[in-house]
Write a protein that holds these residues in place. Structure first.
Motif, PDB file in Angstrom:
ATOM      1  N   SER A  15       1.217  -1.208   0.236  1.00 17.50           N
ATOM      2  CA  SER A  15      -0.232  -0.038  -0.427  1.00 17.50           C
ATOM      3  C   SER A  15       1.339   1.573   0.059  1.00 17.50           C
ATOM      4  O   SER A  15       0.490   2.547  -0.631  1.00 17.50           O
ATOM      5  N   THR A  16       2.227   1.561   0.605  1.00 14.43           N
ATOM      6  CA  THR A  16       2.642   2.353   0.736  1.00 14.43           C
ATOM      7  C   THR A  16       3.414   2.772  -0.643  1.00 14.43           C
ATOM      8  O   THR A  16       3.682   3.506  -0.998  1.00 14.43           O
ATOM      9  N   ARG A  17       3.943   1.625  -1.280  1.00 11.58           N
ATOM     10  CA  ARG A  17       4.718   1.455  -2.692  1.00 11.58           C
ATOM     11  C   ARG A  17       3.918   1.975  -3.671  1.00 11.58           C
ATOM     12  O   ARG A  17       3.665   2.831  -4.309  1.00 11.58           O
ATOM     13  N   GLN A  18       1.863   1.703  -3.197  1.00 11.50           N
ATOM     14  CA  GLN A  18       1.189   1.852  -4.324  1.00 11.50           C
ATOM     15  C   GLN A  18       0.642   2.752  -4.099  1.00 11.50           C
ATOM     16  O   GLN A  18       0.302   3.994  -5.220  1.00 11.50           O
ATOM     17  N   GLU A  19       0.463   4.086  -2.755  1.00 10.42           N
ATOM     18  CA  GLU A  19       0.410   5.352  -2.854  1.00 10.42           C
ATOM     19  C   GLU A  19       1.913   6.032  -3.318  1.00 10.42           C
ATOM     20  O   GLU A  19       1.816   7.336  -4.007  1.00 10.42           O
ATOM     21  N   GLY A  20       2.785   5.848  -3.686  1.00 13.84           N
ATOM     22  CA  GLY A  20       3.920   6.875  -3.804  1.00 13.84           C
ATOM     23  C   GLY A  20       3.120   6.779  -4.983  1.00 13.84           C
ATOM     24  O   GLY A  20       4.265   7.502  -5.715  1.00 13.84           O
ATOM     25  N   ASN A  73       1.121   9.154  -6.451  1.00 15.20           N
ATOM     26  CA  ASN A  73       1.488  10.825  -5.868  1.00 15.20           C
ATOM     27  C   ASN A  73       2.781  11.272  -7.431  1.00 15.20           C
ATOM     28  O   ASN A  73       2.543  12.144  -7.572  1.00 15.20           O
ATOM     29  N   GLN A  74       3.373   9.736  -7.520  1.00  8.73           N
ATOM     30  CA  GLN A  74       4.509  10.281  -8.692  1.00  8.73           C
ATOM     31  C   GLN A  74       3.236  10.277 -10.109  1.00  8.73           C
ATOM     32  O   GLN A  74       3.874  11.395 -11.316  1.00  8.73           O
ATOM     33  N   LEU A  75       2.361   9.327 -10.311  1.00 12.98           N
ATOM     34  CA  LEU A  75       1.141  10.162 -11.088  1.00 12.98           C
ATOM     35  C   LEU A  75       0.770  11.348 -10.822  1.00 12.98           C
ATOM     36  O   LEU A  75       0.720  12.434 -11.880  1.00 12.98           O
ATOM     37  N   ALA A  76       0.402  12.301  -9.590  1.00 11.67           N
ATOM     38  CA  ALA A  76      -0.078  12.967  -9.831  1.00 11.67           C
ATOM     39  C   ALA A  76       0.852  14.200 -10.104  1.00 11.67           C
ATOM     40  O   ALA A  76       0.489  15.454 -10.525  1.00 11.67           O
ATOM     41  N   ARG A 116       4.675  15.031 -15.229  1.00 11.74           N
ATOM     42  CA  ARG A 116       4.564  16.520 -16.413  1.00 11.74           C
ATOM     43  C   ARG A 116       3.965  16.057 -17.683  1.00 11.74           C
ATOM     44  O   ARG A 116       4.178  17.138 -18.948  1.00 11.74           O
ATOM     45  N   THR A 117       4.702  15.091 -18.715  1.00  7.34           N
ATOM     46  CA  THR A 117       4.654  14.857 -19.907  1.00  7.34           C
ATOM     47  C   THR A 117       4.129  12.986 -19.813  1.00  7.34           C
ATOM     48  O   THR A 117       3.755  11.977 -18.204  1.00  7.34           O
ATOM     49  N   LYS A 118       3.884  12.954 -20.775  1.00 11.51           N
ATOM     50  CA  LYS A 118       2.982  11.431 -20.811  1.00 11.51           C
ATOM     51  C   LYS A 118       4.071  10.267 -20.914  1.00 11.51           C
ATOM     52  O   LYS A 118       3.446   9.295 -20.603  1.00 11.51           O
ATOM     53  N   ALA A 119       5.121  10.426 -21.486  1.00 14.38           N
ATOM     54  CA  ALA A 119       6.621   9.751 -21.257  1.00 14.38           C
ATOM     55  C   ALA A 119       6.409   9.556 -19.216  1.00 14.38           C
ATOM     56  O   ALA A 119       6.441   8.431 -19.002  1.00 14.38           O
ATOM     57  N   ASP A 120       6.323  10.308 -18.260  1.00 13.21           N
ATOM     58  CA  ASP A 120       6.663  10.306 -16.933  1.00 13.21           C
ATOM     59  C   ASP A 120       5.283   9.312 -17.115  1.00 13.21           C
ATOM     60  O   ASP A 120       5.360   8.576 -15.571  1.00 13.21           O
ATOM     61  N   SER A 121       4.250   9.866 -17.146  1.00 10.87           N
ATOM     62  CA  SER A 121       2.891   9.087 -16.700  1.00 10.87           C
ATOM     63  C   SER A 121       3.127   7.522 -16.711  1.00 10.87           C
ATOM     64  O   SER A 121       2.824   7.005 -16.438  1.00 10.87           O
ATOM     65  N   THR A 122       3.954   7.348 -18.769  1.00 13.98           N
ATOM     66  CA  THR A 122       3.472   6.110 -18.935  1.00 13.98           C
ATOM     67  C   THR A 122       4.491   4.656 -18.056  1.00 13.98           C
ATOM     68  O   THR A 122       4.479   3.769 -17.879  1.00 13.98           O
ATOM     69  N   ALA A 123       5.703   6.007 -17.357  1.00 17.31           N
ATOM     70  CA  ALA A 123       6.610   5.239 -16.390  1.00 17.31           C
ATOM     71  C   ALA A 123       6.048   4.899 -15.721  1.00 17.31           C
ATOM     72  O   ALA A 123       6.096   3.684 -14.908  1.00 17.31           O
ATOM     73  N   GLU A 137       3.859   1.561 -15.980  1.00 12.98           N
ATOM     74  CA  GLU A 137       4.461   0.516 -15.983  1.00 12.98           C
ATOM     75  C   GLU A 137       4.310   0.154 -14.542  1.00 12.98           C
ATOM     76  O   GLU A 137       4.711  -0.721 -14.164  1.00 12.98           O
ATOM     77  N   LYS A 138       5.198   0.954 -13.528  1.00 11.19           N
ATOM     78  CA  LYS A 138       5.468   0.228 -12.509  1.00 11.19           C
ATOM     79  C   LYS A 138       4.758  -0.216 -11.357  1.00 11.19           C
ATOM     80  O   LYS A 138       4.299  -0.939 -11.229  1.00 11.19           O
ATOM     81  N   ARG A 139       3.487   0.767 -11.830  1.00 14.49           N
ATOM     82  CA  ARG A 139       1.666   0.577 -11.191  1.00 14.49           C
ATOM     83  C   ARG A 139       1.651  -1.273 -11.604  1.00 14.49           C
ATOM     84  O   ARG A 139       1.638  -2.144 -10.854  1.00 14.49           O
ATOM     85  N   GLN A 140       1.258  -1.398 -12.653  1.00 15.98           N
ATOM     86  CA  GLN A 140       1.716  -2.726 -12.858  1.00 15.98           C
ATOM     87  C   GLN A 140       1.930  -3.466 -13.274  1.00 15.98           C
ATOM     88  O   GLN A 140       1.424  -4.604 -12.541  1.00 15.98           O
ATOM     89  N   ALA A 141       3.138  -3.265 -13.038  1.00 15.55           N
ATOM     90  CA  ALA A 141       4.676  -4.442 -12.291  1.00 15.55           C
ATOM     91  C   ALA A 141       4.094  -4.601 -10.703  1.00 15.55           C
ATOM     92  O   ALA A 141       4.712  -6.147 -10.148  1.00 15.55           O
ATOM     93  N   LEU A 142       3.985  -3.801 -10.046  1.00 10.00           N
ATOM     94  CA  LEU A 142       3.863  -3.656  -8.979  1.00 10.00           C
ATOM     95  C   LEU A 142       2.248  -4.590  -9.020  1.00 10.00           C
ATOM     96  O   LEU A 142       2.295  -5.735  -7.548  1.00 10.00           O
ATOM     97  N   GLY A 143       0.930  -4.625  -9.759  1.00 11.33           N
ATOM     98  CA  GLY A 143       0.428  -4.618  -9.734  1.00 11.33           C
ATOM     99  C   GLY A 143       0.346  -7.087  -9.601  1.00 11.33           C
ATOM    100  O   GLY A 143      -0.423  -8.106  -8.953  1.00 11.33           O
ATOM    101  N   LYS A 144       1.448  -6.749 -10.484  1.00 12.28           N
ATOM    102  CA  LYS A 144       1.520  -8.262 -10.919  1.00 12.28           C
ATOM    103  C   LYS A 144       2.171  -8.977  -9.867  1.00 12.28           C
ATOM    104  O   LYS A 144       2.623  -9.759  -9.386  1.00 12.28           O
ATOM    105  N   GLU A 145       3.200  -8.054  -8.767  1.00  9.47           N
ATOM    106  CA  GLU A 145       3.968  -8.992  -7.705  1.00  9.47           C
ATOM    107  C   GLU A 145       3.637  -9.097  -6.937  1.00  9.47           C
ATOM    108  O   GLU A 145       3.892 -10.317  -6.134  1.00  9.47           O
ATOM    109  N   LEU A 146       2.352  -8.259  -6.426  1.00 11.44           N
ATOM    110  CA  LEU A 146       1.014  -9.127  -5.103  1.00 11.44           C
ATOM    111  C   LEU A 146       0.527 -10.466  -6.212  1.00 11.44           C
ATOM    112  O   LEU A 146       0.193 -11.422  -5.239  1.00 11.44           O
ATOM    113  N   VAL A 147      -0.171 -10.817  -6.935  1.00 14.23           N
ATOM    114  CA  VAL A 147      -0.659 -11.478  -8.077  1.00 14.23           C
ATOM    115  C   VAL A 147      -0.098 -12.780  -7.441  1.00 14.23           C
ATOM    116  O   VAL A 147       0.316 -14.184  -7.020  1.00 14.23           O
TER     117      VAL A 147
END
Length: 477
Positions: free
Chosen positions: A136-141, A144-147, A150-157, A160-170
């Motif tokens: 949960s701590t990492r997900q909240e982080g 915050n990074q997504l909020a 500033r660029t589409k590339a930043d959001s995409t990166a 991708e980290k959030r998706q990787a975290l979701g796969k890690e939970l599974v």
């Protein structure tokens, strides 16, 4: 001789040891570091989560904050809750029949201020909960990074980290299931599993199957759920899974619902509480459904399970109410020939429903002094004149209540003389029981053979049902 005596004593110790391990019930030694002289409740989930919990036991803490919950009656394990009577905090514990362990709790930092002794299941549960805190701590982080991206590339990166975290939970959950097979934590995490949908395949022309994701999810939805583990009924998981499955994945038709109901009930049979909960849940789902024709699924459930003695938790009087209910629904289900009605017209002539010659017959039950009827009847007539009459429709309108003069005035005021207006002055036709008319208005749609094609409709859905029937007729040709 001494050797024999030693052997006998060793065997005796082993016998008592096995007996102690195999005993039913539980013993939970409590020590609250911040509470004294207060009552602690032991409660359990039943199919769903908070606030639906059921008290199991209680103990009053002494001046040292100590107390023991114990019973020798056999229990079904699951996720249980320890709650002070003020209900301001609670702690979840995994409990199995025969458990004997100690708990130390600081309720002011609930649910984290808890430690256990002599319970492997809860050690595993804590391991998982600690991981969730970090997750949960990492997900909240990442949020915050997504909020602040500033660029589409930043959001995409970040995504991708959030998706990787979701796969890690599974992957983490799956690792615990494999690491502790047969354990309660394994059953719980297996039940929480959501199938990971692979990329949709392409046909010979390279076109992607748009239904693949839905079909794959439905097919594998229950893969991780152990229907033979009764303990899952005492978790907050099952009700939500049933609701998701029957609301979003099962086709909303009586045939689909009864097929899935029979399959799940076959899977749970032998697990008394899971079976009972499933039977009750699906029956209520079918009974309360707003989908036209779903009463056929309700009738199926009652006839196949309640009438055959499977609803063992219900008193005979309640089962009889179910049987009485389907006796009223049975004659007017979609696909059946409409029960005969022999009524009288405004001028006292006899007319039978079966003798009405029309491509469609709209059967309307109404009362001239019913507020809803006063609003709906003019709308039905407007739809009739605008659309239905041109489709070869006749309206067979049954006055259910009110005086004869009220009825005549109502017909004249609303200018519905074009309808077949009838009543049953002696109440000998049995229209209420035949068509389950206990409130008004009630609208049925019959075809040219007087087969029921729609029931409990409103004026706006009549042409839609007719269009659906006509499309089916064209398709059949």
């Amino acid at each position: 001789m001494n050797r024999f005596r030693n052997f006998f004593l060793t065997a005796l110790v082993l016998l008592f040891s096995v007996a102690a391990q195999a005993r039913d019930g539980y013993t939970i030694r409590l020590h609250y570091t911040d509470l004294k002289e207060t009552t602690i409740l032991l409660a359990k989930y039943f199919g769903k989560g908070l606030p639906t919990i059921y008290k199991v036991d209680s103990v009053h803490l002494n001046a040292k904050g100590e107390g023991t919950l114990t019973t020798t009656e056999k229990i079904v394990g699951g996720i249980y809750l320890l709650l002070p009577t003020d209900m301001k905090s609670f702690n979840e514990v995994l409990l199995n029949n025969g458990d004997d362990f100690s708990v130390e709790i600081n309720s002011s930092v609930s649910p984290n201020g808890i430690s256990f002794k002599n319970t492997v299941e809860n050690d595993r549960f804590q391991e998982y909960q600690r991981y969730l805190v970090d997750f949960s701590t990492r997900q909240e982080g990442f949020k915050n990074q997504l909020a602040s991206a500033r660029t589409k590339a930043d959001s995409t990166a970040v995504n991708e980290k959030r998706q990787a975290l979701g796969k890690e939970l599974v992957a983490y959950r799956q690792s615990l299931v494999q690491k502790y097979p047969g354990s309660l934590i394994a059953s719980i995490l297996g039940a929480l599993e959501v199938p990971e949908i692979p990329p949709a395949p392409k046909d010979a022309k390279g076109k992607i199957d748009s239904t693949f994701a839905y079909r794959y999810l439905k097919t594998h939805y229950w893969d991780g759920f152990n229907f033979k583990d009764e303990r899952l009924i005492h978790t907050p998981i099952y009700d939500a899974k049933l609701d998701e499955y029957f609301t979003n994945l099962v086709v909303p038709s009586p045939d689909s619902v009864t097929k899935e109901a029979d399959w799940i009930l076959a899977e749970t049979r032998g697990q008394t509480q899971l079976f009972n909960y499933t039977l009750s849940w699906i029956t209520q789902f079918a009974e309360r459904s707003k989908v036209m024709g779903m009463d056929a699924a309700f009738v199926h459930m009652v006839e196949k399970y309640y009438a055959r003695g499977d609803a063992t938790w219900l008193p005979d009087s309640t089962v009889q109410k179910y049987l009485d209910r389907i006796a009223k629904i049975g004659p007017n289900m979609i696909g059946k020939i409409a029960p005969e009605l022999d009524m009288q017209t405004l001028d006292g002539k006899s007319v039978k429903l079966s003798e009405v010659k029309a491509k469609y017959t709209v059967l309307v039950f109404y009362s001239p002094d019913c507020g809803h009827c006063i609003t709906e009847v003019p709308k039905i007539d407007s739809m009739y004149r605008a659309v239905l009459k041109g489709k070869g429709t006749k309206i067979f309108a049954v006055r259910t209540e009110g005086s004869e003069q009220q009825w005549k005035d109502f017909v004249a005021k609303n200018k519905i003389q074009d309808w077949i207006n009838v009543w049953d002055p002696g109440y000998t036709s049995g229209f209420r029981s035949k068509y389950d008319v206990y409130s008004t208005p009630v609208i049925y749609l019959l075809d040219d053979k007087k087969i029921i094609r729609g029931k409990r409709l409103d004026y706006s859905t009549l042409p839609k049902v007719m269009e659906m029937l006509e499309r089916k007729s064209l398709g059949a040709r």
